[in-house]
Every structure is written in C-alpha cells, then in structure tokens.
Design an enzyme around this catalytic site. Structure first.
Site, PDB file in Angstrom:
ATOM      1  CG  HIS A 149      -3.702  57.471  36.199  1.00 53.46           C
ATOM      2  ND1 HIS A 149      -3.307  56.158  36.024  1.00 53.46           N
ATOM      3  CD2 HIS A 149      -4.585  57.450  37.229  1.00 53.46           C
ATOM      4  CE1 HIS A 149      -3.940  55.388  36.891  1.00 53.46           C
ATOM      5  NE2 HIS A 149      -4.714  56.155  37.633  1.00 53.46           N
ATOM      6  CG  ASP A 200      -0.785  55.102  34.094  1.00 54.31           C
ATOM      7  OD1 ASP A 200      -0.378  56.061  34.771  1.00 54.31           O
ATOM      8  OD2 ASP A 200      -1.923  54.606  34.220  1.00 54.31           O
ATOM      9  N   GLY A 239      -9.044  54.370  43.272  1.00 51.29           N
ATOM     10  CA  GLY A 239      -8.194  54.365  44.457  1.00 51.29           C
ATOM     11  C   GLY A 239      -7.168  53.246  44.434  1.00 51.29           C
ATOM     12  CB  SER A 283      -4.621  54.409  40.366  1.00 51.24           C
ATOM     13  OG  SER A 283      -5.638  54.386  39.410  1.00 51.24           O
ATOM     14  CB  SER A 309      -2.877  51.448  34.039  1.00 47.10           C
ATOM     15  OG  SER A 309      -3.191  52.532  33.182  1.00 47.10           O
TER      16      SER A 309
END
Length: 446
Positions: free
Chosen positions: A204, A232, A313, A315, A330
């Site tokens: 993502h 993801d 941030g 992720s 995720s």
C-alpha cells in the site's frame, strides 16, 4: 554504645552496597549483548509451537481448533473430545476442551468473507476463547454495525462482535524515510531473485513505478511489483541492482542491530518485535494468524494480528522474532501512546508469491523448529530513534538480545533504594557524630 552503633552502621552500609551490586547485575542482565558465536539451536518457543502444530495436524480439523503458546510458555491445543485431550497430554502439551472445531470456525470466516464488504472491519480466530472476533472501528455506521451483528448471530454464538475506538488504516503518511512523492514508509528486508536485489516492503506504500529516496535524497530505486489490496507487499529494486552489504540487520537503536537469519511462520502467543521509521522498536504478542482487515482501500486477508503498536510511517517495517523475519507492517488502529492492534503481511507468503528469498541468509528446512536466540523484550524508543536502516547497511554491533524493560525497571528501583539508603544513613550518622563532638567539646570546655 558507640561501638554497637558503629557495627550497625557497617551492617547498613554493607547491605546498601550489596543492593547496588544486585541492582547493577539485574540491569546488566537485561541489557543487549553481542553474541559470542553465530546464533543457532532451537528455541523453546519454536519447539513448543512445533509440538502443538504436529498434534493439530495428527488429530485433524474435526477434533481440534488451533494451538497457541500459553502464558507459561507451554503449548496449548484446543480439542473437542476427551480422547483427543488425553493424546495431547500424553504428548507433553496442555489440552483445552472446546465446543467448536476448526472446520466450523473456518466455515464462519469464509461466510464473513463472502458477505458484503464493510470498510473499517476486521476478523480473526481467537483460539483461546474458541471464537471468531469481529472488530468494527469508529467509522462503521450504526446501520452497518446492526447488519453485521445480525449476520454474526446467524453464524453462531461463537462469532463475537467488538467495537474499537480507533480506525483501521494503513500506516503510511507524508513525511520521511523511505520517501516517495506524498508518502513515507519503512524499509523491510533485503530480498533477491538470484540476480537482482530488492527491498521487501508494504504494497500500500505505492504502486509499481513509484520511485523511492532515502532521507538524504539519495535515490533507492523504483517499485517493480506491488500487490494491494488482497495482500500487502511490494518490491523496491535497488537503483544499481545490488546493495554493497546484503545482510539483513534490523536497527534497534544505539548503533545496534539484530541479525536476521531466515524467515519463519509466526504462532499465536509468540513475543514479537517491530521496527519502524516513526516509532522505532516496539514489542508485543501475536494474537491471531490468517486475519482479515477491510481497509478503506480494500480487503487484505491472511495477515498476522498482534498487540504491537504502530503509527503512520511505520508501514513496511520489519516484524521479527528469534532472529527470524516474520512480516512487514500493514496497518491497524490506535497508536503507541494508547496502544492498539497492528496487522502484518507474512513474509513467507510474500516471498513465495514474488519468487524471492532473503539475502545473506540460509533459511532452515521447514518445520525444523530451529531458531537463533530470541530478543526477550524491547525498550520503546522515541520517534525515529530506532528507525530501521536501509536494509543491509547496519553500522553497529549485532546483538542476540534486546533490553528487557521489565527486568531493567526492578534493577533500577533496587539501585535507587540502596543508594538512597546509603546516603541517608551516612547523613544520619554524620549528624550524630557532630552532636556527640559538640557535647564532648562543651563538657571539656566546662
């Protein structure tokens, strides 16, 4: 009298010094240390999980409903009959007799997946309670909540609805590393397809073609493959096709890093660690596997559910334990002040679908239960203080354990109490000595 007081003074001082030494040992045992030899051997957690997994496989889905590691570190297997419970106990695990087997639980989750999608919801099997827990965040309307509650009742009493105070979102925002136009994520792991080297991160974070930079405006490379929603994960190819140091080391702050020695499947009850560019190093436990989350952008299934906190941030940052890569961040709800739930894309599934493997490692054979020493607990860091390095560019010593905040705190308390006692007793006896001297002087003068 004076001699007795001096003896008491010496005893108190000795006790205080002993307390300082004891507290110092407690703290030093909790602080990260470098490995004296390459890590190896089986961890008790992996061995116990392997035992539980084997028993579930042997007994079958009709007689079991999952396995997890209990608070005492022992494997627990949910079973549906007394004979299965006896087999589990004989094998050395703990049995919990439950009402609903795995076949019924899995059928219910499939029905939830087939139902009309409601953004802001998530569900996973809770093996310990023998339930499917459906969470709905604050964005879910009263009408959708009512419809989902009615549907849950149709599936059975073992489907439990639960409201959350936060919002299920992906953990990406506009700020710093790794940077792309309008977004920031965290580097995950170095992977290779045999000829080229990539960063494995969250899908993502950006679609294929997104160009990524470091905080110092150095170009890392483009996203070559991205999958989100559904799963993801994404690959960011290094600009030169290779990175100078292709080891996998997770930065835990203070110039130290944890060496990643392979990839593994997580298990319920496992203590895990996450590092991200916003909130640094954090720890928690795995609460479910194969979880489903309905983000605003779409549904992602097969995720790891944990109690580890995360914020925008973080992720794409690594989830790891026992020196093994487990997942990449995720999304979730909450933050690292109030806590929350965070979901991770399993790295084993992502790498299998992408046709890549971790660089600089030799993954163990499946189901061996082999794992290097596991960091015991983490010391939370401030924003960015423990941000993961660009994978493969660790510049500090490798460690085999992380500071255990739960062990550090008692040691510090012992040190403070002992030091305070030492200072106080010295002050008290010094005051008494001065009074005695004045009395003696006055008597002599008289």
């Amino acid at each position: 009298m004076r001699h007795a007081r001096r003896r008491l003074h010496a005893i108190v001082q000795l006790a205080a010094v002993g307390g300082l030494v004891c507290g110092g040992l407690m703290v030093s045992n909790a602080v990260a240390s470098e490995p004296s030899a390459p890590p190896g051997g089986a961890s008790s957690g992996s061995q116990n999980n392997a035992l539980g997994t084997r028993l579930v496989s042997e007994l079958g889905d009709s007689r079991t409903a999952g396995t997890w590691i209990g608070a005492d570190g022992q494997p627990v297997v949910a079973v549906t009959d007394a004979d299965a419970a006896a087999e589990v106990k004989e094998a050395g695990a703990r049995a919990k007799v439950v009402r609903h087997n795995m076949q019924r639980l899995r059928s219910a989750t499939e029905s939830l997946s087939d139902a009309p999608r409601v953004p802001g919801t998530a569900w996973a099997m809770d093996y310990a309670s023998n339930e499917i827990v459906v969470q709905a965040d604050r964005t879910v309307s009263a009408a959708d909540w009512s419809r989902m509650s009615d549907f849950a009742k149709e599936l059975g009493a073992f489907v439990r609805m639960q409201r959350t105070t936060g919002t299920f979102t992906t953990r990406v925002n506009a700020a710093e590393p790794i940077l792309a136009q309008g977004s920031r994520c965290s580097a995950g792991y170095n992977v290779t397809n045999g000829t080229e080297t990539f960063i494995l991160t969250a899908g993502h974070c950006g679609p294929a073609g997104t160009t990524w930079f470091t905080q110092g405006d150095q170009e890392l490379g483009p996203t070559t493959t991205s999958r989100f929603p559904g799963a993801d994960y994404a690959l960011v190819q290094y600009q030169n096709g290779q990175v100078p140091n292709i080891s996998n080391t997770v930065n835990i702050g203070n110039g130290q890093g944890v060496q990643i020695n392979g990839a593994a499947e997580p298990f319920v009850g496992q203590q895990v660690f996450r590092s991200g560019s916003t909130t640094g190093l954090r720890d928690g436990k795995v609460t479910a596997v194969n979880a489903t989350v309905n983000y605003p952008e779409g549904t992602v299934a097969g995720l790891i559910e944990t109690t580890v906190c995360a914020e925008p941030g973080d992720s794409g940052g690594p989830l790891f334990a026992q020196g093994f890569a487990l997942g990449v961040t995720s999304g979730g709800d909450g933050d690292c002040r109030s806590g929350g739930t965070t979901f991770f894309q399993p790295v084993t599934k992502a790498m299998a679908e992408l046709g890549v493997s971790l660089t600089g490692t030799t993954p163990p054979a499946a189901d061996t239960g082999q794992a290097p020493p596991n960091p015991a607990a983490s010391q939370p860091a401030g924003n960015g203080a423990n941000a993961p390095l660009v994978p493969g560019q660790a510049n500090g010593p490798r460690v085999s354990s992380i500071i255990d905040s739960r062990a550090v705190a008692p040691g510090i308390v012992v040190i403070v109490i002992s030091l305070t006692g030492l200072i106080a007793t010295r002050a008290i006896w010094s005051a008494q000595d001065r009074r005695e001297f004045r009395m003696h002087y006055n008597q002599s003068w008289s």
